[in-house]
Design an enzyme around this catalytic site. Structure first.
Site, PDB file in Angstrom:
ATOM      1  N   GLU A  44       0.772  -1.291  -0.167  1.00 32.94           N
ATOM      2  CA  GLU A  44       0.090   0.110   0.059  1.00 32.94           C
ATOM      3  C   GLU A  44       0.799   1.353   0.035  1.00 32.94           C
ATOM      4  OE1 GLU A  44      -0.357  -2.523   2.136  1.00 32.94           O
ATOM      5  OE2 GLU A  44      -2.490  -3.438   1.316  1.00 32.94           O
ATOM      6  N   PHE A  61      -6.355  -0.011   5.321  1.00 29.15           N
ATOM      7  CA  PHE A  61      -4.840   0.017   4.706  1.00 29.15           C
ATOM      8  C   PHE A  61      -4.802   1.342   3.937  1.00 29.15           C
ATOM      9  CE2 PHE A  61      -6.305  -4.709   4.628  1.00 29.15           C
ATOM     10  CZ  PHE A  61      -6.062  -4.911   5.722  1.00 29.15           C
TER      11      PHE A  61
END
Lengths: 281, 314
Positions: free
Chosen positions: B61, B86
């Protein structure tokens, strides 16, 4: 008048030491180790001028500094290349300046296209910029500089994997491999190990060169150009010395983020020829 | 009170997917990235129709945020899609420096937000994201309430010049806002004019607030009902005007009290128009596994709790 690369580099080193002395803060060590190859990049390699530069980078080569703490070398090079007045170097780290402690786009300093300082982020940004060039059919190159200590950040290796996966072959990443970080050597602090083997294992095309020798630097950049478009991202590992050019700063982590005293600055100035004229303080 | 008709349950994330697909065809500058959650984020249509503008980044991410920032520097409009946890807590520093401080035009599409994620439990039930995102300078925070509004919010986010955090959810929820109603960023949506109590809700709690208002109106309590889809910039004028009119305010959201819309409104009213308030939100704890509806009830986020909160202000 035309200056030689060593003359420019000498002046940039003077700027770096004088800036951090005047600001009584800043990061001379990595700035001095990155000076020579960045001088070549800004004055010989990239097809961008102060007149053609714009933040989006369309139609020009782009440079991203990921290790934002070495802002002194970036600011000096931009000023000496003509992006903004050399006199502005005197404002480094002062209230209201465009020359923030770490690079910022907030005040619109020409030549800076992204904020950096919190480490590990610039390689990802450069990949995005390189993919944008591919999408828009722009044949130019994206350059990015990371530190060797910075390579301890996990995001660097996320980005490494991604660049190889997407075959980002219009990207030339560079590591200033000076073997020093704040708390000691990169080996003692984190066991950085064999960077060449690591980058190759991640699918990169790796070039190693002496980052203080201009013929070696020229050869490495030329080699990087020949490897463009071959399906692999390129990493140049510059072998350098932290604090290079000032004997009492060289080869130690002590000057990573420490400013010299006025006396130490004067001592450093004796070792660095003034070539292009110092900025006024 | 005006009747709101549920035209059928739909997940808000599908509203995002529909909006993104539409943008793919209408705006060649729109690109999309995901971190191994293409299907969950409903990005399949965009990916299938515009493979050259879709980037599967894998479970990375931080790198995804940076790549999006680089694409944005070059003039593209990237939407990054992953679960809300996330998309925020995991990459807060990347969003702070590479997106907000760098003023890059990145749109963060965060799905599976809140307790209604359900069975996956607390690791994935993000209840802090609104607070984290609204603290960041430059960031716009949008938390739409149904499928249609999420689609409209996606289109509005693309048209906005600057970072946007777009929060939506996993379960099917009633779809009741008009399909053709554009979303104006920063403009509160008044759902009912009333005089006795103000109920302000955001996201999945808007439908619950409508149910609560219906119950209250049946009891003779007139409800001023406001949908705050844009948490930042907050429509302070609408909030203050309503508080001045009713003198009582309930704020309902699928988030922790800390950092949430309720806290923000309390701050606004404390300085502009001190008003007795009740906050329908989760107080300083993690969620747990369960079905969305039973979790909403257990953690005090359903219509019944909003009614109770409103009546306690009388």
């Amino acid at each position: 008048m035309e200056y030689t690369l060593p003359q420019i580099a000498s002046q940039v080193r003077r700027d770096i030491v004088r800036m951090v002395t005047a600001a009584a803060s800043g990061h001379p060590g990595g700035s001095l180790s990155s000076t020579d190859f960045l001088t070549y990049l800004f004055f010989k390699e990239m097809n961008v001028t102060p007149e053609t530069w714009h933040r989006s980078g369309t139609g020009i080569d782009q440079f991203f500094l990921s290790a934002g703490h070495i802002s002194p070398v970036l600011y000096s090079l931009l000023a000496r290349r003509g992006y903004f007045p050399v006199a502005e170097l005197a404002t480094f780290r002062r209230f209201g300046t465009r020359l923030q402690g770490h690079p910022s786009v907030e005040k619109g300093l020409p030549g800076v296209n992204q904020a950096a300082g919190s480490l590990g982020q610039g390689l990802s940004v450069a990949i995005g910029a390189a993919l944008a060039k591919r999408l828009s059919g722009d044949p130019n190159t994206v350059y990015v500089l990371i530190g060797d200590g910075e390579s301890e950040e996990g995001q660097i290796w996320e980005a490494a994997m991604s660049a190889a996966h997407y075959k980002v072959d219009n990207l030339v990443a560079m590591t200033d491999w000076n073997h020093q970080q704040i708390d000691g050597t990169t080996e003692d602090v984190a066991g950085l190990g064999d960077l060449r083997a690591k980058w190759e294992a991640f699918g990169w095309s790796v070039i190693e060169a002496d980052g203080h020798d201009f013929p070696s630097i020229a050869h490495a950049f030329a080699e990087a150009r020949t490897r463009k478009g071959l399906g692999c991202p390129v990493m140049i590992l510059w072998h350098t010395e932290m604090g290079h050019g000032v004997d009492f700063m060289a080869g130690t982590c002590k000057w990573h983020g420490k400013n010299p005293s006025v006396e130490q600055c004067a001592e450093a100035m004796k070792q660095l020829e003034e070539t292009m004229g110092d900025f006024a303080l | 009170m005006k009747a709101f008709v549920d035209t059928g349950k739909k997940d808000t994330r599908s509203g995002f997917g529909a909006g993104l697909a539409e943008l793919g065809n209408s705006n060649p500058k729109v690109v999309a990235l995901t971190a191994d959650l293409k299907g969950s984020l409903k990005m399949d249509a965009f990916a299938a129709e515009h493979p050259e503008r879709f980037f599967e980044v894998g479970i990375a991410e931080a790198n995804m945020v940076g790549m999006a920032a680089g694409l944005a520097v070059a003039g593209y409009i990237p939407f990054i899609g992953t679960f809300a946890n996330f998309a925020t807590a995991r990459v807060l520093d990347q969003i702070r420096q590479s997106v907000c401080y760098s003023k890059t035009n990145v749109k963060i599409a965060a799905s599976h937000a809140g307790i209604t994620l359900g069975e996956d439990g607390a690791t994935h039930q993000t209840l802090e994201d609104i607070g984290l995102m609204r603290m960041l300078p430059e960031m716009v925070v949008i938390n739409p309430c149904d499928y249609n509004q999420t689609k409209a919010a996606t289109l509005a986010a693309a048209a906005w010049d600057g970072p946007v955090y777009l929060r939506f959810g996993r379960p099917g929820v009633p779809n009741f806002t008009p399909a053709d109603q554009p979303l104006e960023i920063g403009k509160a949506l008044k759902l009912n004019d009333g005089k006795d109590v103000t109920i302000i809700a955001t996201g999945h709690l808007v439908w619950e607030a409508i149910q609560a208002a219906t119950v209250l109106e049946a009891q003779g309590v007139s409800v001023d009902l406001i949908d705050i889809h844009t948490i930042k910039p907050l429509d302070k004028e609408a909030v203050i005007a309503s508080a001045r009119k009713t003198g009582k305010v309930v704020v309902a959201e699928e988030h922790l009290v800390a950092g949430g819309l309720g806290e923000e409104i309390a701050g606004v009213l404390a300085t502009a128009c001190p008003t007795p308030m009740r906050l329908v939100a989760i107080d300083d704890q993690f969620g747990q596994s369960g079905k969305p509806a039973e979790l909403m009830a257990a953690y005090g986020l359903d219509a019944a709790h909003i009614v109770k909160a409103a009546l306690s202000l009388r």
